[in-house]
Design a protein around this motif. Structure first.
Motif, PDB file in Angstrom:
ATOM      1  N   LYS A  20       4.803   1.832  -5.649  1.00 39.98           N
ATOM      2  CA  LYS A  20       3.533   2.099  -4.959  1.00 39.98           C
ATOM      3  C   LYS A  20       2.893   3.309  -4.775  1.00 39.98           C
ATOM      4  O   LYS A  20       1.882   3.864  -5.307  1.00 39.98           O
ATOM      5  CB  LYS A  20       3.431   1.628  -3.453  1.00 39.98           C
ATOM      6  CG  LYS A  20       3.212  -0.080  -3.335  1.00 39.98           C
ATOM      7  CD  LYS A  20       3.103  -0.499  -2.070  1.00 39.98           C
ATOM      8  CE  LYS A  20       2.832   0.302  -1.101  1.00 39.98           C
ATOM      9  NZ  LYS A  20       2.904  -0.337   0.421  1.00 39.98           N
ATOM     10  N   SER A  69       0.835  -6.430  -5.027  1.00 42.17           N
ATOM     11  CA  SER A  69       0.461  -7.385  -4.092  1.00 42.17           C
ATOM     12  C   SER A  69       0.280  -6.578  -2.724  1.00 42.17           C
ATOM     13  O   SER A  69      -1.228  -7.025  -2.059  1.00 42.17           O
ATOM     14  CB  SER A  69       1.698  -8.496  -3.680  1.00 42.17           C
ATOM     15  OG  SER A  69       1.244  -9.250  -2.611  1.00 42.17           O
ATOM     16  N   GLU A  70       0.783  -5.609  -2.426  1.00 43.01           N
ATOM     17  CA  GLU A  70       0.576  -4.918  -1.124  1.00 43.01           C
ATOM     18  C   GLU A  70      -0.596  -4.076  -1.395  1.00 43.01           C
ATOM     19  O   GLU A  70      -1.222  -3.778  -0.338  1.00 43.01           O
ATOM     20  CB  GLU A  70       1.953  -3.997  -0.761  1.00 43.01           C
ATOM     21  CG  GLU A  70       3.012  -4.854  -0.381  1.00 43.01           C
ATOM     22  CD  GLU A  70       4.216  -3.948  -0.017  1.00 43.01           C
ATOM     23  OE1 GLU A  70       4.305  -2.651   0.060  1.00 43.01           O
ATOM     24  OE2 GLU A  70       5.242  -4.764   0.287  1.00 43.01           O
TER      25      GLU A  70
END
Length: 176
Positions: A20, A69-70
């Motif tokens: 991320k 997704s996050e």
């Protein structure tokens, strides 16, 4: 959607967070499959992309699925299958796509799967068409040259008038 275990191992959680972080700050992502490329070819491709400040990162698909997704980036799971490298772009993503498709001519084993550009999913055909559009900086340069053309003609015409008057011996109009 990525498969999430009820209890993630700390190493996997850290790897997802690292993925991320590496995606953070980038607006657009172009997904490629590098199977069949030699290390030399991948290095050459990375160098070409690095000139445009576009890193090419090999990712573990499950970690990338969870990270996207996050980040609320949906519908990219289809591109995260097989050996995947992601070109991460801050601006002018069509220039990065152009580099990838030009490199594909040299190394036909490179596959551009698709991309996430401007909050929209692009398949391979759409991203190839997008790569043929001039970049933002090129469009601005084209616009400025179009605007600048008539102004240059007026300036040249006025200068020719002043030169003609001074050659005829008449007094040239006073410049303000």
């Amino acid at each position: 959607m990525a498969i999430l275990a009820r209890q993630l191992q700390p190493a996997k959680t850290a790897a997802i967070e690292e993925t991320k972080k590496s995606f953070d700050g980038y607006n657009d992502f172009i997904f490629t499959e590098y199977r069949g490329l030699t290390v030399e070819q991948i290095t050459k491709l990375r160098d070409k992309l690095r000139e445009k400040e576009v890193p090419l990162k090999v990712v573990k698909n499950n970690f990338a699925k969870v990270a996207f997704s996050e980040m609320k980036i949906e519908n990219v799971d289809a591109y995260l299958k097989g050996p995947t490298a992601i070109a991460m772009v801050k601006e002018d993503s069509n220039e990065a796509a152009k580099i990838l498709f030009d490199f594909k001519k040299e190394a036909p084993t490179l596959v551009v799967k698709g991309g996430y550009i401007g909050n929209e999913i692009y398949d391979e055909a759409k991203i190839e068409a997008y790569s043929k559009v001039p970049g933002k900086k090129q469009l601005i340069a084209m616009l400025m040259s179009t605007i600048n053309g008539p102004v240059q003609k007026i300036a040249a015409t006025l200068q020719a008038y002043v030169d003609k008057k001074s050659q005829e011996g008449g007094a040239a109009p006073a410049a303000e």
